[in-house]
Design a protein around this motif. Structure first.
Motif, short mmCIF file in Angstrom:
data_model
loop_
_atom_site.label_atom_id
_atom_site.label_comp_id
_atom_site.label_asym_id
_atom_site.label_seq_id
_atom_site.Cartn_x
_atom_site.Cartn_y
_atom_site.Cartn_z
N ALA A 47 0.63 -1.08 -0.33
CA ALA A 47 0.23 0.64 0.64
C ALA A 47 0.81 1.10 0.26
O ALA A 47 -0.06 2.27 -0.23
CB ALA A 47 -0.60 -0.19 1.40
N GLY A 48 1.98 1.19 0.55
CA GLY A 48 2.94 1.79 0.83
C GLY A 48 3.48 2.65 1.49
O GLY A 48 2.55 3.11 2.46
N GLY A 49 3.56 3.87 1.52
CA GLY A 49 3.34 4.75 3.37
C GLY A 49 5.03 5.80 3.06
O GLY A 49 5.91 5.91 2.48
N VAL A 50 4.10 6.87 3.18
CA VAL A 50 5.22 7.82 4.04
C VAL A 50 5.65 7.50 5.56
O VAL A 50 5.51 7.25 6.26
CB VAL A 50 4.33 9.24 4.02
CG1 VAL A 50 5.64 10.51 4.35
CG2 VAL A 50 3.85 9.48 2.69
N GLY A 51 7.27 7.81 5.90
CA GLY A 51 7.46 7.38 7.13
C GLY A 51 7.04 8.84 8.36
O GLY A 51 6.72 9.55 7.54
N PRO A 52 7.44 8.77 9.15
CA PRO A 52 7.34 9.55 10.35
C PRO A 52 7.07 11.13 9.69
O PRO A 52 7.81 11.75 9.30
CB PRO A 52 7.41 9.20 11.55
CG PRO A 52 8.39 7.06 11.16
CD PRO A 52 8.40 7.98 9.67
N SER A 53 6.59 12.00 10.66
CA SER A 53 5.84 13.18 9.88
C SER A 53 7.49 13.87 9.98
O SER A 53 7.25 14.59 11.52
CB SER A 53 4.57 13.88 10.38
OG SER A 53 4.68 14.76 9.91
#
Length: 433
Positions: A47-53
């Motif tokens: 699903a993919g993702g962004v690392g911690p904000s």
């Protein structure tokens, strides 16, 4: 009018003569590497993702782009000039040379019904898949692409133009350094007149994309015949940086794009086991094939997207010497990011796990886990040190249908998808819209 470029005119001052011109210079900088322990972070899901904000929450207005001093980029609208976008080596009297993909040579002119150019194609004996190929656009309309011949030649770019109107010509480098290096000798406007660069060629946003073959859009135009593309010149023939996700993001955001991309490169290991010049070594060069061509960092991006690492864990050729350890890979990547940050202290850095990097290929090397774990660790270290202009992101893994380009590389649809997904992250983090 024949417009030629000579060292006495350009030298190391090329950037002062054109709206966004760049040239070579005499200094460089390298980052230090450190050791780290084994990975603990799992690979991101499909699903993919962004690392911690780690960056700005977004939603606000885009801050004005700036150079190292923090001042907004100033774009000249002054004297007539040819505009150069990209890293051009200007040290030789014969004319500036470009090797990185996405280089552009733009001019506006009037008073003539035709335009031609003199280009010199330079190739080394080991090069395959060339010579270089360039897009030609007249008044924003793409013409048949220009497939260069070795040596210096004159090429007619357009005829039958209205001499009473102002026209724009743009050359755009589609291919990479290993397919050939091109010297721009000069435009020939015949009986016409060179004008200042057109307004649409000037922009205040700057984006640099750094990486390997997927960043360069290797094989993107070979989807109909790939993945085993035919012909001895297939590499340059099917490559097109204009269709890369980086170039597409440049169009979306109205940003000037530098393509610092070279197929087969890694952070600690390259796909070719006998090739020791990894991306951290090439990054400081105006011409990646010439160790003496040291980039002067005269062009400062607002955003840097780095996508590299899959080649480190691939099966290397001609002899597979194995992947780097996690510590080796992370140390090399960490040193590279430190170097990028030193040169671009105000830029937002997005470290991307390539959608083409898979956990199961090659088997047993945990490529996706290793690269993502390294990105998380490096970003976390920077955040702990107070760097809030950095994040990591993992687009969903590429489908088989998206890997129909030459050599299993991305299709146009793949690059469009990645451009949107990374672009959405940048829109959130830096406010670009």
């Amino acid at each position: 009018m024949k417009h030629s470029l000579r060292h006495s005119t350009l030298g190391c001052m090329l950037g002062a003569l054109t709206a966004t011109s760049v040239g070579s210079a005499c200094t460089g900088h390298s980052g230090d590497s450190q050791e780290s322990s084994e990975p603990t972070s799992p690979a991101p899901s499909d699903a993919g993702g962004v690392g911690p904000s780690h960056g700005d929450d977004g939603g606000g207005a885009s801050p004005p782009p700036s150079d190292e001093s923090g001042a907004p980029h100033q774009v000249s609208t002054a004297a007539p000039a040819v505009q150069f976008v990209g890293r051009f080596d200007t040290r030789e009297d014969a004319g500036p040379k470009c090797a990185w993909p996405g280089c552009r040579v733009i001019a506006q002119f009037t008073g003539t019904d035709r335009i031609s150019v003199t280009l010199e194609e330079l190739a080394l004996p080991w090069m395959q898949g060339g010579p270089s190929e360039w897009d030609v656009a007249i008044d924003g309309v793409l013409q048949p692409k220009l497939v260069l011949q070795l040596g210096s030649h004159d090429y007619v770019l357009a005829e039958g133009l209205s001499p009473d109107d102002a026209h724009t010509v743009e050359l755009y480098r589609r291919s990479e350094a290993q397919n050939g290096v091109t010297r721009f000798v000069g435009y020939d406007f015949h009986d016409g007149t060179l004008l200042s660069p057109p307004p649409r060629a000037r922009t205040s946003r700057r984006l640099e994309v750094i990486g390997d073959s997927q960043v360069a859009a290797f094989g993107v135009e070979g989807a109909a015949v790939g993945p085993n593309c035919p012909g001895i010149h297939w590499a340059a023939h099917y490559e097109n940086f204009r269709e890369s996700f980086g170039a597409l993001m440049g169009e979306r955001f109205g940003a000037e794009v530098f393509g610092t991309a070279y197929s087969g490169k890694g952070m600690a290991r390259n796909i070719t086991s006998t090739d020791r010049e990894t991306m951290p070594i090439l990054f400081g060069r105006t011409n990646p094939l010439d160790a003496s061509s040291v980039w002067d960092w005269s062009w400062i991006p607002d955003v840097v997207v780095v996508q590299i690492g899959g080649n480190d864990f691939a099966i290397h050729l001609p002899v597979d010497d194995g992947p780097p350890t996690f510590d080796e890979f992370t140390s090399a990547y960490r040193g590279f990011v430190t170097n990028v940050r030193n040169h671009y202290p105000n830029a937002f850095l997005l470290l991307v796990l390539s959608a083409s990097t898979r956990e199961d290929i090659p088997p047993g090397r945990a490529s996706r886990t290793n690269v993502w774990s390294a990105l998380e660790r490096i970003v976390g270290e920077h955040v702990q040190q107070g760097d809030d202009k950095i994040a990591n992101f993992a687009p969903p893994t590429a489908s088989e249908d998206e890997r129909r380009g030459c050599g299993g590389h991305g299709t146009p649809e793949f690059h469009q998808r990645i451009a949107k997904q990374i672009g959405d992250v940048l829109s959130e983090k830096v406010g670009w819209n």
